[in-house]
Design an enzyme around this catalytic site. Structure first.
Site, mmCIF file in Angstrom:
data_model
loop_
_atom_site.group_PDB
_atom_site.id
_atom_site.type_symbol
_atom_site.label_atom_id
_atom_site.label_comp_id
_atom_site.label_asym_id
_atom_site.label_seq_id
_atom_site.Cartn_x
_atom_site.Cartn_y
_atom_site.Cartn_z
ATOM 1 C CB CYS A 139 9.806 2.867 23.086
ATOM 2 S SG CYS A 139 9.999 3.550 21.416
ATOM 3 C CB SER A 191 -19.898 4.638 2.548
ATOM 4 O OG SER A 191 -19.150 4.275 3.702
ATOM 5 C CD GLU A 224 -23.624 4.389 -4.671
ATOM 6 O OE1 GLU A 224 -23.264 3.556 -3.825
ATOM 7 O OE2 GLU A 224 -23.904 4.104 -5.858
ATOM 8 C CG ASN A 227 -20.612 9.622 -1.745
ATOM 9 O OD1 ASN A 227 -19.415 9.456 -1.940
ATOM 10 N ND2 ASN A 227 -21.368 8.697 -1.181
ATOM 11 C CG ASN A 244 -9.351 9.055 2.616
ATOM 12 O OD1 ASN A 244 -10.171 8.175 2.847
ATOM 13 N ND2 ASN A 244 -9.573 10.019 1.740
ATOM 14 C CB ILE A 245 -4.349 5.807 6.185
ATOM 15 C CG1 ILE A 245 -4.545 4.660 5.175
ATOM 16 C CG2 ILE A 245 -5.291 5.646 7.369
ATOM 17 C CD1 ILE A 245 -4.222 3.276 5.752
ATOM 18 C CG HIS A 265 -9.555 5.923 10.266
ATOM 19 N ND1 HIS A 265 -10.481 5.727 9.266
ATOM 20 C CD2 HIS A 265 -10.271 5.945 11.423
ATOM 21 C CE1 HIS A 265 -11.695 5.619 9.789
ATOM 22 N NE2 HIS A 265 -11.587 5.761 11.092
ATOM 23 C CB CYS A 283 11.967 1.231 17.432
ATOM 24 S SG CYS A 283 11.941 2.849 18.260
ATOM 25 N NE ARG A 320 -3.859 -0.044 2.222
ATOM 26 C CZ ARG A 320 -4.822 0.192 3.108
ATOM 27 N NH1 ARG A 320 -4.937 -0.566 4.193
ATOM 28 N NH2 ARG A 320 -5.665 1.186 2.935
#
Length: 310
Positions: free
Chosen positions: A169, A251, A277, A275, A141-142, A158, A207, A105
């Site tokens: 940590c 949605s 719809e 939108n 959205n991310i 999100h 990390c 992604r």
């Protein structure tokens, strides 16, 4: 504490678990209300007078940038749907598989660009800020496309694909490395026939804080996890003061974000939905503009003839 805050606090523990609104008598009443207006001229008059505009965005605003949603029919990565991978339990069982999914992604998003809807929102924020007016974007959205477009006042409820959090940590850090670690180079292909990488935990993202070396996870809100209470507090503040709310490409079925605009509407604030719809919340709003957000939003947010630019 406002009604919004009370309801939000009750639902925050259910945050990104994908809960949908149950049918209720209240919803049935709403479905019998008059349809919202699609008169752009009327919306533009309301827009011209608004001082504090809240824009709530969902996956639909990024769809025109070619961002896969992993929702609905065909929304699979290999043989799994996002709901099977985006959970704390899935990460505990198989962090290599989950990191392959998020690596894929991340790499996809590095090739995507903001579309006219993202750009219209960012331009509107810049222009209105010079007039002493505010625009806040509250996004589910991310993908960080709002940030790429130039939006400054952004609440990512999100989280972000390009932030990590240490499981040891707790440190949160921006991370735009490609690949995020050497072991993931060339991995993450979505084809169902792809052989799983099975990367040892010690070779997954680690990390970099002094002396930690803990396993990193994506800093996103997974199904079954709560929203960040600090982010939610900021959302509450913005929705309490807004005098115009836009719902763009969402949605309106996943809680708690699904309740944001209806509660703003319930206190008499105009809400406009953009939108493809109608949604379960459409009849609660004053305006509804069907069609691609990249087509409907730019003229809605363009400079109004009454605006005074200093």
């Amino acid at each position: 504490m406002s009604l919004f805050q009370l309801t939000a606090r009750r639902l925050v523990s259910q945050a990104y678990c994908g809960l949908k609104a149950a049918a209720s008598k209240k919803q049935k009443v709403c479905s019998e209300m008059a349809r919202p207006s699609s008169n752009m001229a009327d919306f533009r008059e309301v827009f011209a007078k608004a001082k504090h505009i809240a824009i709530i965005t969902g996956a639909g605003v990024s769809a025109e940038s070619g961002v896969p949603t992993f929702r609905g029919a065909g929304g699979f990565w290999r043989k799994w749907q996002a709901q099977e991978l985006a959970t704390p339990e899935a990460f505990a069982r198989n962090p290599s598989r989950v990191w392959e999914f998020y690596h894929y992604r991340r790499e996809v998003m590095l090739s995507k660009h903001p579309n006219p809807a993202h750009i219209a929102i960012a331009e509107c924020e810049r222009r209105l800020s010079k007039q002493g007016r505010s625009v806040v974007v509250i996004t589910q959205n991310i993908d960080e496309l709002h940030r790429k477009a130039g939006t400054k006042h952004l609440l990512e409820i999100h989280g972000s694909l390009f932030k990590t959090r240490c499981t040891n940590c707790g440190n949160v850090a921006a991370n735009y490395k490609s690949p995020i670690c050497p072991a993931l180079a060339g991995k993450g292909a979505p084809d169902p026939e792809t052989e799983e990488a099975v990367i040892p935990v010690e070779d997954l993202p680690q990390c970099e804080e002094d002396g930690c070396n803990g396993l990193l996870r994506p800093h996103v809100v997974w199904f079954g996890e709560a929203l960040d209470p600090d982010v939610l507090t900021e959302v509450e503040k913005e929705l309490d003061i807004c005098d115009l709310c836009l719902v763009v490409g969402t949605s309106s079925v996943v809680y708690p974000a699904a309740m944001f605009a209806p509660q703003v509407s319930a206190r008499g604030v105009p809400v406009a939905e953009f939108n493809m719809e109608a949604t379960p919340a459409t009849n609660r709003f004053r305006f509804h503009f069907p069609g691609p957000c990249g087509t409907t939003l730019p003229p809605a947010l363009a400079r109004h003839h009454t605006e005074i630019i200093s």
